[in-house]
Write an enzyme that holds these catalytic residues in place. Structure first.
Site, short mmCIF file in Angstrom:
data_model
loop_
_atom_site.label_atom_id
_atom_site.label_comp_id
_atom_site.label_asym_id
_atom_site.label_seq_id
_atom_site.Cartn_x
_atom_site.Cartn_y
_atom_site.Cartn_z
N ARG A 61 0.83 -1.21 0.00
CA ARG A 61 0.00 0.00 0.00
C ARG A 61 0.86 1.27 0.00
O ARG A 61 0.44 2.33 -0.42
CB ARG A 61 -0.96 -0.03 1.21
CG ARG A 61 -1.88 1.15 1.32
CD ARG A 61 -3.18 0.87 2.12
NE ARG A 61 -3.02 -0.02 3.22
CZ ARG A 61 -2.53 0.32 4.43
NH1 ARG A 61 -2.14 1.56 4.67
NH2 ARG A 61 -2.44 -0.57 5.40
N TYR A 115 -16.53 15.67 -15.60
CA TYR A 115 -16.96 14.28 -15.44
C TYR A 115 -17.97 14.23 -14.28
O TYR A 115 -17.74 14.81 -13.22
CB TYR A 115 -15.75 13.39 -15.15
CG TYR A 115 -16.13 11.98 -14.84
CD1 TYR A 115 -16.92 11.23 -15.71
CD2 TYR A 115 -15.72 11.36 -13.66
CE1 TYR A 115 -17.30 9.93 -15.42
CE2 TYR A 115 -16.08 10.06 -13.36
CZ TYR A 115 -16.87 9.35 -14.25
OH TYR A 115 -17.24 8.07 -13.96
N ASP A 188 -7.48 17.87 -14.61
CA ASP A 188 -7.75 16.50 -15.05
C ASP A 188 -7.45 16.48 -16.55
O ASP A 188 -8.19 17.05 -17.35
CB ASP A 188 -9.22 16.15 -14.76
CG ASP A 188 -9.56 14.71 -15.14
OD1 ASP A 188 -8.89 14.16 -16.02
OD2 ASP A 188 -10.52 14.16 -14.57
N LYS A 213 -8.36 5.12 -18.96
CA LYS A 213 -8.70 5.60 -20.31
C LYS A 213 -7.49 5.48 -21.24
O LYS A 213 -7.02 4.39 -21.46
CB LYS A 213 -9.22 7.04 -20.23
CG LYS A 213 -10.18 7.29 -19.06
CD LYS A 213 -11.41 6.42 -19.14
CE LYS A 213 -12.33 6.71 -17.96
NZ LYS A 213 -13.45 5.82 -17.86
#
Ligand code: PLP
Length: 401
Positions: A61, A115, A188, A213
């Site tokens: 992590r 978005y 973004d 994407k």
């Protein structure tokens, strides 16, 4: 393991072949390291690695070699100092907002044409926690400056090419303006990809990608990244140790592989999107086409300046004249090659109805305010032959009365 040969079969089965030092040879392609934790020859070394006083990994992590290789690749592509990977684009956006200092009592300024989940994250979750969210049309610098001066927001969050209307934002000017008021700029850059534009070169503070994407590009990885200064990356990593949105090594490996063909894919996707947009413009059933490469796009000149000769992106949207939801569903159902699927940036050509997919969680009024109408369809151009994509759109449009 010390003295393995003297141990019982059960013990040897568990430990044999593990923790073999690599020596001086280097694999040409980055291997996948799925190990959750890392072993050191002494507790002193483990302690030093935990403290960050010695280079090395401790726990998945916190970071791992395959993920680090991918982070280094993305930092390089975005011309940033450092990158932190996350398990999704939304996890990346959440962490970037926190790292930039968004807390109860602060203000975030953004635009409605974002978005959908980002809008909901801000307008519902962050608002419930005491953050003020101001929405402005960022293509209007006067309106933005009025809010910056009045509210002194901690963060301006924008998308390079907006979703789903393909507005292009003048990031260099907005970054200069926002910094005058002490506001950090988060971009973004998912729709543009690092191939078209590098916001950090224009003095923005954080760049975010949903790597689900373009970067991974094959519709089989979910992840996100934030690229920023080394100092900000440290903060992002500290946050993600607690938030737990770590990217997995398998996903990192696939996404690193995706980086290698990213420019080739995006070049084809831009060429295909431009051809589809031009063709749709001439079609009698099409009311409007949103594509920055079209000369009548409101920010066409800006897009030329920002993206130079690299293309205008692989994303476009269009409105079918007079189409209600039933007609849009009929159109989408009759496509034979283009896939109605709620994602973008893949090698496949994908179509999406924003009102029922990416912007579904917005109310009808919120969608109307953002200019997202029922008849709007979004296309993510794939890398197939553009003649085949256009033939498919043509037959599906012909089926509409
Ligand atoms: C522009 C943009 N940013 C962020 C996201 C969120 O990414 P993810 O689905 O990987 O969480 C999406 C998802 O579609 C997106 O289109």
């Amino acid at each position: 393991m010390k003295n393995l040969g003297k141990r019982a079969f059960l013990t040897r089965a568990v430990h044999a072949g593990e923790r073999v030092p690599l020596g001086k040879h280097t694999p040409v392609a980055t291997p996948i390291h799925p190990s959750v934790s890392y072993f050191y020859e002494s507790m002193k070394n483990l302690d030093a690695a935990f403290e960050g006083k010695q280079e090395g990994y401790v726990y998945l992590r916190y970071g791992s070699p395959t993920v680090a290789a991918f982070e280094a690749a993305v930092a390089e592509l975005e011309r940033g100092e450092a990158c932190q990977a996350f398990s999704s684009g939304m996890a990346a956006i959440h962490a970037a907002l926190l790292a930039a200092g968004v807390r109860a009592g602060t203000t975030v300024v953004t635009t409605l044409d974002l978005y959908g989940a980002t809008t909901i994250l801000l307008q519902r979750l962050f608002t419930e926690m005491g953050v003020t969210v101001q929405v402005v049309d960022v293509t209007d610098p006067g309106a933005l400056e009025a809010i910056l001066a009045d509210k002194r927001p901690i963060v301006l969050l924008i998308e390079t090419i907006s979703n789903p209307l393909m507005k292009v934002v003048d990031i260099p000017s907005l970054a200069t303006l926002a910094h005058q008021y002490g506001t950090k700029v988060l971009v973004d850059n998912t729709f543009a990809s690092p191939c078209l534009f590098n916001p950090l070169v224009h003095h923005t503070d954080y760049v975010i990608h949903s790597i689900t994407k373009y970067i991974a590009g094959h519709g089989d990885v979910m992840g996100g990244v934030v690229i920023s200064s080394a100092e900000n990356r440290k903060r992002l990593n500290e946050l993600n140790r607690l938030l737990g949105g770590a990217l997995g090594p398998f996903e990192a490996w696939l996404a690193l592989r995706g980086c290698k063909t990213l420019p080739l894919r995006v070049r084809e996707q831009c060429a295909n999107a431009a051809r589809i947009a031009e063709w749709l413009t001439e079609h009698p059933k099409i009311k409007r086409v949103n594509y920055p490469g079209l000369p009548n796009h409101p920010q066409h000149e800006l897009a030329r300046r920002l993206f130079e000769r690299r293309g205008f992106g692989g994303m476009l949207s269009f409105e079918i004249a007079g189409a209600d939801r039933a007609a849009i569903f009929r159109f989408m159902d009759s496509l034979e090659l283009c896939l109605p699927a709620p994602t973008m940036g893949d090698i496949y050509t994908l179509v999406l109805h924003p009102a029922t997919a990416s912007h579904r969680s917005l109310s009808a009024e919120e969608r109307a305010r953002a200019g997202i109408r029922e008849g709007l369809v979004r296309i993510s151009a794939g890398i197939e032959d553009s003649d085949d994509i256009i033939a498919d759109l043509e037959q599906a449009l012909a089926g509409l009365a």
